[in-house]
Scaffold this motif. Structure first.
Motif, PDB file in Angstrom:
ATOM      1  N   THR A 186      10.597   3.736   0.847  1.00 38.83           N
ATOM      2  CA  THR A 186      11.271   4.630  -0.109  1.00 38.83           C
ATOM      3  C   THR A 186      12.081   5.705   0.618  1.00 38.83           C
ATOM      4  O   THR A 186      13.277   5.893   0.366  1.00 38.83           O
ATOM      5  N   VAL A 187      11.401   6.402   1.536  1.00 37.92           N
ATOM      6  CA  VAL A 187      12.065   7.516   2.221  1.00 37.92           C
ATOM      7  C   VAL A 187      13.272   7.024   3.022  1.00 37.92           C
ATOM      8  O   VAL A 187      14.333   7.653   3.028  1.00 37.92           O
ATOM      9  N   LYS A 188      13.107   5.876   3.670  1.00 37.34           N
ATOM     10  CA  LYS A 188      14.213   5.376   4.508  1.00 37.34           C
ATOM     11  C   LYS A 188      15.393   4.855   3.685  1.00 37.34           C
ATOM     12  O   LYS A 188      16.515   4.796   4.176  1.00 37.34           O
ATOM     13  N   ASP A 246       0.850  -1.205   0.000  1.00 33.37           N
ATOM     14  CA  ASP A 246       0.000   0.000   0.000  1.00 33.37           C
ATOM     15  C   ASP A 246       0.881   1.248   0.000  1.00 33.37           C
ATOM     16  O   ASP A 246       2.110   1.170   0.121  1.00 33.37           O
ATOM     17  N   TRP A 247       0.240   2.389  -0.131  1.00 33.81           N
ATOM     18  CA  TRP A 247       0.998   3.643  -0.242  1.00 33.81           C
ATOM     19  C   TRP A 247       1.890   3.868   0.972  1.00 33.81           C
ATOM     20  O   TRP A 247       3.082   4.140   0.838  1.00 33.81           O
ATOM     21  N   GLU A 248       1.324   3.757   2.164  1.00 35.10           N
ATOM     22  CA  GLU A 248       2.070   4.109   3.375  1.00 35.10           C
ATOM     23  C   GLU A 248       3.318   3.234   3.534  1.00 35.10           C
ATOM     24  O   GLU A 248       4.397   3.736   3.830  1.00 35.10           O
ATOM     25  N   THR A 249       3.141   1.943   3.338  1.00 35.22           N
ATOM     26  CA  THR A 249       4.291   1.034   3.476  1.00 35.22           C
ATOM     27  C   THR A 249       5.348   1.373   2.427  1.00 35.22           C
ATOM     28  O   THR A 249       6.547   1.468   2.731  1.00 35.22           O
ATOM     29  N   GLY A 294      11.056  13.151  -0.540  1.00 33.57           N
ATOM     30  CA  GLY A 294      11.043  11.701  -0.728  1.00 33.57           C
ATOM     31  C   GLY A 294      12.256  10.944  -0.208  1.00 33.57           C
ATOM     32  O   GLY A 294      12.416   9.761  -0.519  1.00 33.57           O
ATOM     33  N   THR A 295      13.133  11.601   0.555  1.00 34.88           N
ATOM     34  CA  THR A 295      14.317  10.906   1.088  1.00 34.88           C
ATOM     35  C   THR A 295      14.489  11.249   2.578  1.00 34.88           C
ATOM     36  O   THR A 295      13.889  12.216   3.053  1.00 34.88           O
TER      37      THR A 295
END
Ligand code: 475
Length: 831
Positions: free
Chosen positions: A358-360, A350-353, A438-439
């Motif tokens: 991605t960010v991490k 899903d989006w949140e996961t 996004g990072t």
């Protein structure tokens, strides 16, 4: 049978001169189908490299095996540029086989230097950003990190610069004409990269709305691997460069229709993606082919990373634990929506996961504050080329803007500034904003630069996410930039303090005590003289020009850019000329000013600077009154290899950018390490170099960042400075009135207009008087050689901080979460 195999292996990997010779001969015969009697130099070079490769392959394989077995966290450095230069010297230094290969060449009738010089630079970069990536690969391998470079194997690297009648001419850099023995093509590692098509919604089995990217066209990315050995530690990491190739099944219908030629022509079109490096340094040109290149790099790299990951791990939610991806500037920032797309559309998260992973996993480095360099891709272009990614970017932005509202309330202006999509006549995607949102970490490349991005271009983001911003001051690899390029100095240092400095550059501090050791200082200054003579011999041979090796070698080498202010040194050269003409009997400290650097082909002002430097040089070098006093010379086709010759020969390092504009600089570090004295502004890493070497050992002049702001606020008028400084006025008048170009007197009006009517945006006139004073300090110091060389030695001794080993340790600790890997059991113990 196993004994024959191992026997053969032993021969292949023997580290002594005799087995090296045997392998060179064997490669001549069995890899190149020639022999020592008939081979030419190129063929001999190739067999030498193949013999080096034989000695890297076991470590290469073993290193990868160890990473797999230990499930080591992998660091992926994605960059559109890797300015790695030549590889032979570097490989031999890192393998500790220089002498053996030298002897082997000699025994076989070749001079090692001559063979080494056959190699074309791999010039897959423009300047600082690309060279930094290359230094980082060397440091990651040396520190034992599982660090991999990912880039593009351009058929044509940065253009070759020729000078015709003083003007820059660009020629294609056909570096792969005869192939490169360093790269191994891996047909087994090839991925489709998709473009165009459309995003189609559907409902999955669980009733969730999902999207498919359909009707795409694709090209293939084919892996080419170049080994990256660490310094004498058995580690060999990898630089993977993607080459674009067309899909095999290319449009078979057209064959049936007899359109064979068209089909073949399409192959050409597909392969164009990796054809050529864009030659713009810090100018964003929004061309579709460049966007294709960026996505080509990101898509193939992410596919490769995830394939590898899945072979060793089963839960993608652990990705950030085992993988860190560093984006070198915003160029690879499509990694944000592409990783999101893969996790959601292909892996079903899903989006949140997906967002959390991605960010991490990702982080991004900013290399410049110049607004014209910031990437802004038109929404219309993305919609056509990458429709699914654009859709994801819109969704990222929507969610982010909601957070901005939560955080700051209804601040319309702030929302507009922070939006990833800028609205307006041509809506576009702000790649830097995408990178920050996004990072998990954004880093600046020097302390001053990091403060600046927090206060200026990224201020709103810093207020929202202060913990994301971090400084990682740049560094340079001491292997290439001292051990290899300045062997006499490296050997002297090692004989005095041992060789721990090669991997612990701060150990050079031990040299501090040598300033009063007369014998040592004599050797230290003799080496500088020797290096100057070596450079003079090179210039004599290649240009027929005789450098005065008794003069101060005053060197400015870097991309040509208004903010770097090559113009200021050119004005100084002309002012010196005028002074000597007016005062023929006055004593002067002789000076030889050397420039080198490329201008972006579309940057008219920078190209005009090159012409001006050449015109001024002609005037000076053809005037007998200047003999023994002043010279000025522009060396064409600046490259990593040329830098390796120039830097050890420099007395003075010119680092004179307008304060606030040079993010860090790395040439400044290379010069200081090799004992040149910096004349510079308080900009970029110069500030930190000053802190390290001490105020007395660097010549700082000019406006500070605050001074620049203040002057602009209070109303700068370049005319005032022009009228106030006689020597400066005289030079500007000469440039304007055709003194340096009598046949075309108005040639340089673009330059003088920008200085006067244009009000001199880069503050050349504002800083010139202080610069001229600083140059007098240089003269005074150089007139006392004992003092001079003390200052020079303090530079060599005190710049240990600027080893890229330190920079990489900092990234490993604060961004990549792999500090536990640093030097694990691989500490270099001395030769
Ligand atoms: C800085 N290049 C140096 C160096 O951090 C700094 C931009 C857009 C497209 C292509 N190339 C670029 C750069 O921005 C660049 O090279 N920046 C440089 O990065 C390493 O030391 O001060 O100017």
């Amino acid at each position: 049978m196993s004994t024959t195999t191992s026997k053969k292996l032993n021969v292949k990997t023997g580290m002594d001169t005799e087995s090296i010779k045997a392998d060179i001969l064997s490669h001549l015969r069995y890899s190149l189908a020639t022999d020592i009697e008939t081979a030419n130099k190129k063929e001999f070079y190739k067999s030498v490299v193949l013999s080096v490769m034989d000695r890297l392959h076991d470590s290469w394989l073993n290193t990868q095996k160890e990473y797999r077995e230990k499930k080591t966290k992998k660091i992926y450095y994605i960059s559109m540029e890797f300015l790695i230069g030549r590889l032979l010297d570097n490989a031999l230094v890192n393998l500790n086989l220089e002498q053996e290969f030298r002897d082997a060449c000699k025994d076989l009738g070749y001079d090692y230097e001559e063979i080494r010089d056959i190699e074309n630079d791999a010039a897959l970069g423009n300047g600082g950003l690309g060279r930094l990536a290359a230094c980082f690969l060397d440091s990651m391998a040396t520190l034992g990190l599982a660090g991999f470079g990912y880039g593009i194997k351009y058929d044509y690297g940065i253009f070759k610069q020729k000078i015709h009648d003083g003007y820059q001419i660009e020629r294609p850099d056909d570096w792969l004409r005869f192939g490169t023995p360093w790269a191994t093509t891996r047909p087994s590692v090839m991925y489709p990269v998709r473009f165009y098509g459309r995003s189609v919604p559907y409902t999955d089995e669980d009733g969730h709305l999902r999207f498919k990217w359909e009707n795409t066209q694709h090209v293939y990315a084919l892996a080419n691997d170049i080994p990256m050995p660490g310094f004498r530690n058995g580690v060999v990491n990898n630089l993977r460069l993607w080459k674009a190739t067309s899909p095999k099944s290319l449009d078979l219908t057209s064959f049936n229709q007899g359109e064979y030629i068209n089909a073949v022509r399409d192959i050409e079109l597909h392969e164009n993606i990796s054809r050529v490096l864009y030659p713009n340094d810090k100018i964003f040109v929004g061309q579709e082919l460049r966007l294709k290149q960026e996505y080509f790099l990101v898509s193939s790299t992410l596919q490769d990373i995830l394939r590898e990951y899945k072979q060793q791990h089963d839960d993608l939610r652990d990705l950030p634990k085992y993988v860190a991806i560093q984006c070198n500037d915003t160029h690879p920032n499509l990694a944000v929506p592409d990783l999101m797309r893969i996790l959601m559309d292909e892996e079903g998260f899903d989006w949140e996961t997906s967002w959390d992973i991605t960010v991490k996993t990702l982080s991004y480095t900013n290399h410049t504050v110049l607004p014209e360099a910031l990437e802004k891709w038109p929404v219309s272009m993305l919609r056509n080329l990458l429709p699914r990614h654009l859709q994801i970017i819109y969704e990222i932005n929507k969610r982010f803007i909601n957070k901005v509202h939560e955080h700051f309330g209804d601040d319309v202006n702030r929302v507009r500034r922070m939006s990833i999509i800028s609205e307006g006549e041509q809506p576009s995607v702000q790649m830097a904003n995408l990178g920050i949102v996004g990072t998990h970490k954004v880093n600046g490349v020097a302390a001053l630069h990091t403060d600046l991005i927090k206060k200026t271009i990224f201020r709103d983001f810093f207020e929202m996410y202060p913990e994301r911003f971090t400084n990682k001051t740049n560094g340079i690899t001491p292997r290439r930039w001292l051990k290899q390029c300045n062997k006499p100095l490296a050997d002297l240092i090692t004989s005095e303090i041992g060789d721990s400095w090669i991997t612990h550059l701060s150990d050079l501090r031990k040299l501090d005590d040598k300033v009063n050791d007369k014998k040592f200082m004599k050797k230290y200054s003799d080496i500088k003289q020797q290096n100057k003579e070596r450079l003079a011999a090179y210039v004599k041979e290649n240009y027929g020009f005789e450098l005065n090796t008794k003069a101060i070698f005053d060197i400015q080498i870097k991309r040509i850019h208004e903010y770097k202010r090559q113009l200021m040194l050119a004005i100084y050269a002309a002012a010196q000329y005028n002074y000597i003409k007016a005062n023929p009997d006055a004593p002067v400290v002789p000076r030889t000013i050397i420039f080198a650097g490329k201008a972006a082909p579309g940057y008219a002002m920078a190209k005009m600077f090159i012409k001006l430097i050449n015109s001024i040089s002609d005037k000076i070098n053809n005037d007998p009154d200047m003999e023994g006093k002043l010279q000025c010379f522009f060396l064409d086709n600046y490259s990593v290899t040329l830098a390796e010759q120039l830097i050890p020969a420099a007395d003075v390092s010119e680092q004179i950018s307008t304060a606030g504009m040079e993010a860090s600089g790395t040439g400044n570090m290379k010069f200081a390490l090799n004992g040149a004295v910096t004349i510079g502004t308080l900009d970029g890493a110069n500030v930190e170099i000053k802190e390290e070497v001490g105020d007395e050992n660097i010549i700082i002049f000019g406006l500070t960042v605050e001074g620049v702001e203040e002057l602009r606020r209070s109303g700068y008028s370049s005319w005032e400075y022009y009228n106030a400084d006689k020597a400066l006025k005289q030079v500007i008048d000469q440039i304007r009135d055709g003194f340096f170009e009598p046949d075309h007197p108005s040639l340089f009006h673009t330059i003088t207009n920008s200085l006067l009517d244009g009000n001199d945006y880069f503050l050349v006139l504002a800083d010139y008087p202080a610069y001229a004073e600083a140059q007098k300090e240089v003269d005074a110091l150089y007139s006392k050689p004992d003092e001079w060389f003390k200052v020079a030695l303090y530079n060599t001794a005190r710049v240990g901080k600027f080893s890229s080993d330190r920079t990489i340790s900092d990234y490993a600790t604060d961004i990549w979460g792999c500090e536990d890997q640093l030097n694990k059991g691989r500490e270099y113990q001395g030769s």
